[in-house]
Design a protein around this motif. Structure first.
Motif, mmCIF file in Angstrom:
data_model
loop_
_atom_site.group_PDB
_atom_site.id
_atom_site.type_symbol
_atom_site.label_atom_id
_atom_site.label_comp_id
_atom_site.label_asym_id
_atom_site.label_seq_id
_atom_site.Cartn_x
_atom_site.Cartn_y
_atom_site.Cartn_z
ATOM 1 N N THR A 1 -4.441 15.452 3.487
ATOM 2 C CA THR A 1 -4.872 14.134 3.028
ATOM 3 C C THR A 1 -5.495 13.346 4.168
ATOM 4 O OG1 THR A 1 -3.107 14.098 1.363
ATOM 5 C CG2 THR A 1 -4.114 11.983 1.929
ATOM 6 N N LEU A 2 -4.906 13.468 5.341
ATOM 7 C CA LEU A 2 -5.424 12.757 6.511
ATOM 8 C C LEU A 2 -6.810 13.275 6.889
ATOM 9 C CD1 LEU A 2 -4.587 10.519 8.413
ATOM 10 C CD2 LEU A 2 -3.419 12.201 9.838
ATOM 11 N N ILE A 3 -7.027 14.579 6.770
ATOM 12 C CA ILE A 3 -8.354 15.134 7.034
ATOM 13 C C ILE A 3 -9.377 14.534 6.075
ATOM 14 C CG2 ILE A 3 -9.750 17.247 6.912
ATOM 15 C CD1 ILE A 3 -7.346 18.776 7.981
ATOM 16 N N GLN A 4 -9.001 14.394 4.812
ATOM 17 C CA GLN A 4 -9.906 13.819 3.818
ATOM 18 C C GLN A 4 -10.224 12.358 4.120
ATOM 19 O OE1 GLN A 4 -7.815 14.550 0.154
ATOM 20 N NE2 GLN A 4 -8.180 16.764 0.227
ATOM 21 N N GLU A 5 -9.312 11.685 4.789
ATOM 22 C CA GLU A 5 -9.554 10.282 5.136
ATOM 23 C C GLU A 5 -10.392 10.147 6.410
ATOM 24 O OE1 GLU A 5 -5.854 8.239 5.418
ATOM 25 O OE2 GLU A 5 -5.369 8.462 3.298
ATOM 26 N N LEU A 6 -10.190 11.060 7.357
ATOM 27 C CA LEU A 6 -10.857 10.946 8.652
ATOM 28 C C LEU A 6 -12.288 11.466 8.641
ATOM 29 C CD1 LEU A 6 -7.968 12.038 11.072
ATOM 30 C CD2 LEU A 6 -8.883 9.736 10.776
ATOM 31 N N LEU A 7 -12.570 12.436 7.761
ATOM 32 C CA LEU A 7 -13.872 13.092 7.757
ATOM 33 C C LEU A 7 -14.688 12.684 6.542
ATOM 34 C CD1 LEU A 7 -14.756 15.184 9.963
ATOM 35 C CD2 LEU A 7 -12.288 14.860 9.832
ATOM 36 N N PRO A 8 -16.007 12.595 6.691
ATOM 37 C CA PRO A 8 -16.858 12.324 5.533
ATOM 38 C C PRO A 8 -16.918 13.538 4.610
ATOM 39 C CG PRO A 8 -18.202 12.779 7.456
ATOM 40 C CD PRO A 8 -16.781 12.713 7.940
ATOM 41 N N LEU B 1 6.073 11.696 -5.797
ATOM 42 C CA LEU B 1 6.489 10.477 -5.113
ATOM 43 C C LEU B 1 5.269 9.640 -4.760
ATOM 44 C CD1 LEU B 1 9.144 12.003 -2.677
ATOM 45 C CD2 LEU B 1 9.510 11.029 -4.967
ATOM 46 N N ARG B 2 5.364 8.365 -4.950
ATOM 47 C CA ARG B 2 4.252 7.481 -4.638
ATOM 48 C C ARG B 2 4.175 7.297 -3.119
ATOM 49 N NH1 ARG B 2 1.243 3.803 -7.500
ATOM 50 N NH2 ARG B 2 0.329 2.084 -6.305
ATOM 51 N N PRO B 3 3.067 7.671 -2.488
ATOM 52 C CA PRO B 3 2.971 7.520 -1.030
ATOM 53 C C PRO B 3 2.927 6.056 -0.618
ATOM 54 C CG PRO B 3 0.855 8.195 -1.944
ATOM 55 C CD PRO B 3 1.842 8.241 -3.071
ATOM 56 N N SER B 4 3.589 5.745 0.467
ATOM 57 C CA SER B 4 3.600 4.365 0.966
ATOM 58 C C SER B 4 3.377 4.379 2.471
ATOM 59 C CB SER B 4 4.940 3.684 0.646
ATOM 60 O OG SER B 4 6.014 4.374 1.253
ATOM 61 N N GLY B 5 2.673 3.389 2.952
ATOM 62 C CA GLY B 5 2.402 3.282 4.380
ATOM 63 C C GLY B 5 1.194 4.109 4.774
ATOM 64 N N PRO B 6 0.724 3.921 6.002
ATOM 65 C CA PRO B 6 -0.439 4.683 6.492
ATOM 66 C C PRO B 6 -0.181 6.185 6.474
ATOM 67 C CG PRO B 6 0.089 2.847 7.956
ATOM 68 C CD PRO B 6 1.225 2.957 7.003
ATOM 69 N N THR B 7 -1.215 6.938 6.196
ATOM 70 C CA THR B 7 -1.076 8.401 6.117
ATOM 71 C C THR B 7 -0.643 8.988 7.452
ATOM 72 O OG1 THR B 7 -2.888 8.344 4.512
ATOM 73 C CG2 THR B 7 -2.228 10.490 5.338
ATOM 74 N N GLY B 8 -1.146 8.438 8.564
ATOM 75 C CA GLY B 8 -0.751 8.941 9.873
ATOM 76 C C GLY B 8 0.734 8.798 10.130
ATOM 77 N N VAL B 9 1.316 7.692 9.698
ATOM 78 C CA VAL B 9 2.759 7.478 9.860
ATOM 79 C C VAL B 9 3.535 8.493 9.023
ATOM 80 C CG1 VAL B 9 4.649 5.859 9.487
ATOM 81 C CG2 VAL B 9 2.473 5.034 10.392
ATOM 82 N N ARG B 10 3.062 8.727 7.797
ATOM 83 C CA ARG B 10 3.732 9.703 6.933
ATOM 84 C C ARG B 10 3.638 11.110 7.522
ATOM 85 N NH1 ARG B 10 0.488 7.578 2.750
ATOM 86 N NH2 ARG B 10 -0.146 9.700 2.166
ATOM 87 N N ARG C 1 -2.355 7.660 18.082
ATOM 88 C CA ARG C 1 -3.415 6.668 17.955
ATOM 89 C C ARG C 1 -4.624 7.257 17.234
ATOM 90 N NH1 ARG C 1 -3.235 1.941 20.653
ATOM 91 N NH2 ARG C 1 -5.507 1.843 20.718
ATOM 92 N N GLN C 2 -4.955 8.521 17.528
ATOM 93 C CA GLN C 2 -6.068 9.172 16.849
ATOM 94 C C GLN C 2 -5.766 9.411 15.374
ATOM 95 O OE1 GLN C 2 -4.965 10.158 19.922
ATOM 96 N NE2 GLN C 2 -6.712 9.247 20.980
ATOM 97 N N LEU C 3 -4.480 9.499 15.040
ATOM 98 C CA LEU C 3 -4.081 9.686 13.646
ATOM 99 C C LEU C 3 -3.960 8.364 12.898
ATOM 100 C CD1 LEU C 3 -1.346 12.452 14.088
ATOM 101 C CD2 LEU C 3 -3.745 12.737 13.463
ATOM 102 N N GLY C 4 -4.185 7.259 13.603
ATOM 103 C CA GLY C 4 -4.132 5.961 12.946
ATOM 104 C C GLY C 4 -2.770 5.308 12.956
ATOM 105 N N VAL C 5 -1.849 5.828 13.785
ATOM 106 C CA VAL C 5 -0.517 5.234 13.872
ATOM 107 C C VAL C 5 -0.542 4.136 14.918
ATOM 108 C CG1 VAL C 5 1.927 5.650 14.337
ATOM 109 C CG2 VAL C 5 0.532 7.410 13.238
ATOM 110 N N GLY C 6 -0.460 2.892 14.497
ATOM 111 C CA GLY C 6 -0.484 1.758 15.414
ATOM 112 C C GLY C 6 -1.877 1.311 15.779
ATOM 113 N N ALA C 7 -2.859 2.135 15.475
ATOM 114 C CA ALA C 7 -4.238 1.756 15.798
ATOM 115 C C ALA C 7 -5.179 2.427 14.808
ATOM 116 C CB ALA C 7 -4.586 2.177 17.220
#
Length: 420
Positions: free
Chosen positions: A333-340, A276-285, A398-404
């Motif tokens: 996936t979110l870990i890969q986005e949040l961390l270098p 499935l093609r992911p849509s929307g911010p990863t934190g929301v998903r 918020r730390q996950l990027g949902v809304g901020a």
């Protein structure tokens, strides 16, 4: 459905490290049941087997992030090879202690000492993250594949370990698991062309002030780790409660098949989710995944309390399993986005350690429930753990990027800058 996954394996070296990693990861799912059978048979105590296994799990939860940090600093091959060779020593010591009738405390020492276990699943995901760094859709597909392979290991590993221990000798399951783990890990790191390059010089070549801090300084990872700890409680409680429930109905041998249905549901869901093609911010998903997981875990609770029988319970467990893979995939996936990249192995090892600690806690709680409550009452624990995971994720949205999302990314950037 499998056509998109063939695209992944078309990349040079991808199939080789994936198969090697799969072989090495079988040991994680085989050793638990093999250790219990070995100690129950040779020492005559399930209680001893359970506490020795728990001690090793806690030690591994501590050691795995430390190994992950070394991998980030020195590279996968340079750390994995000595770690694998070292782990063979306490493992051999455990078998000798069992064989020679050594005191019980030696078993705890040997099993806890073998905690320098590389996180092959995390290292495989780190390779995909590097290979697909400019292809987010393909990275989502690769993370789904890795989660499906994890579930495949949890389906096949315990069955294989039990068959070897009961048909040949109690020690054979442990020996085979060690051979798979060592052989798979060494074959994995032998695939040097797909190994991610070091993002920084090794620790010895850097100035002392630039050594960096823990990935847990990133707020989003703290939220994810706490959520994964609650998710681990689901796994531990669901396993033990299902065994106790089947035993109470006089069908204990069926428990293995019921647990395999949970893993099968997660495996199928992971493979489908990857297409499935992911849509929307990863934190929301991720929030949606945790919410779906919490809702689906009400099904085994209803089946257990309703006394509907093992067939309908199996259907409920399969359905409940479909909620875990999408949540885990999106979380990684979110870990890969949040961390270098330079902290990715340690960060994923921390998340896995949270799951392992949660499994221990969930098993303990479910064991108490099985002793003092009705057969189906234990299903309140995984349902409650899922609700707790949802509350944690919502509190840290918020730390996950949902809304901020921008705020969370800036926090991560500040931590990276400070570490440098």
């Amino acid at each position: 459905m499998l056509a998109p996954y063939r695209r992944l394996f078309a990349r040079p070296g991808a199939l080789a490290f994936t198969l090697a990693g799969l072989l090495g990861r079988l040991t994680m799912s085989m050793t638990g049941v093999s250790l219990v059978v070995l100690l129950a048979e040779r020492r005559g105590s399930y209680a001893l087997a359970g506490t020795v296994a728990a001690a090793g799990l806690v030690a591994m939860a501590i050691g795995m992030p430390l190994i992950g940090r070394l991998v980030d600093r020195f590279g996968q091959a340079r750390v994995t090879v000595p770690a694998v060779l070292y782990d063979l020593l306490p493992f051999s010591g455990l078998l000798l202690c069992v064989r020679l009738g050594a005191p019980d405390w030696t078993l705890y020492v040997c099993w806890a000492a073998g905690s320098a276990v590389p996180n092959l699943g995390g290292m495989a995901r780190a390779r995909w993250a590097h290979l697909l760094r400019d292809e987010p859709d393909e990275r989502h597909l690769a993370n789904s594949l890795e989660q499906a392979l994890d579930e495949l290991c949890f389906m096949a590993g315990p069955v294989l370990g039990m068959v070897l221990c009961t048909t040949i000798a109690p020690e054979v399951g442990m020996i085979t698991a060690a051979a798979f783990g060592a052989g798979g890990a060494l074959l994995f790191v032998a695939q040097r062309r797909t190994e991610p390059p070091l993002a920084e010089p090794p620790l010895a070549e850097r100035p002392a002030v630039g050594r960096g801090g823990s990935p847990l300084r990133v707020p989003g990872l703290r939220v994810l780790t706490a959520t994964f700890l609650s998710t681990g409680m689901i796994f531990g409680a669901l396993d033990l409660t299902t065994v106790a429930y089947a035993d109470a109905l006089g069908h204990r041998p069926v428990a293995g098949g019921l647990l395999a249905l949970v893993a099968a549901g997660s495996c199928v869901a992971g493979l489908v989710f990857g297409t499935l093609r992911p849509s929307g911010p990863t934190g929301v998903r991720f929030l949606r995944g945790v919410a779906a997981m919490a809702g689906l875990l009400l099904l085994p609770l209803a089946a257990g309390l309703g006394g509907v029988g093992l067939v309908l319970l199996g259907v409920a467990l399969f359905a409940a399993g479909t909620g875990t893979a999408p949540t885990m995939v999106t979380g990684m996936t979110l870990i890969q986005e949040l961390l270098p990249q330079r902290q990715l192995n340690e960060a994923m090892a921390i998340a896995v350690s949270g799951i392992m600690i949660g499994i221990s806690a969930g098993s303990a709680l479910a064991g108490a429930a099985a002793e003092h409550a009705g057969p189906g009452a234990g299903y309140w624990i995984p349902a409650g753990a899922a609700a707790l995971a949802l509350l944690i994720a919502l509190a840290g949205r918020r730390q996950l990027g949902v809304g901020a999302r921008a705020t969370a990314q800036k926090d991560a950037e500040r931590v990276v800058s400070a570490a440098r």
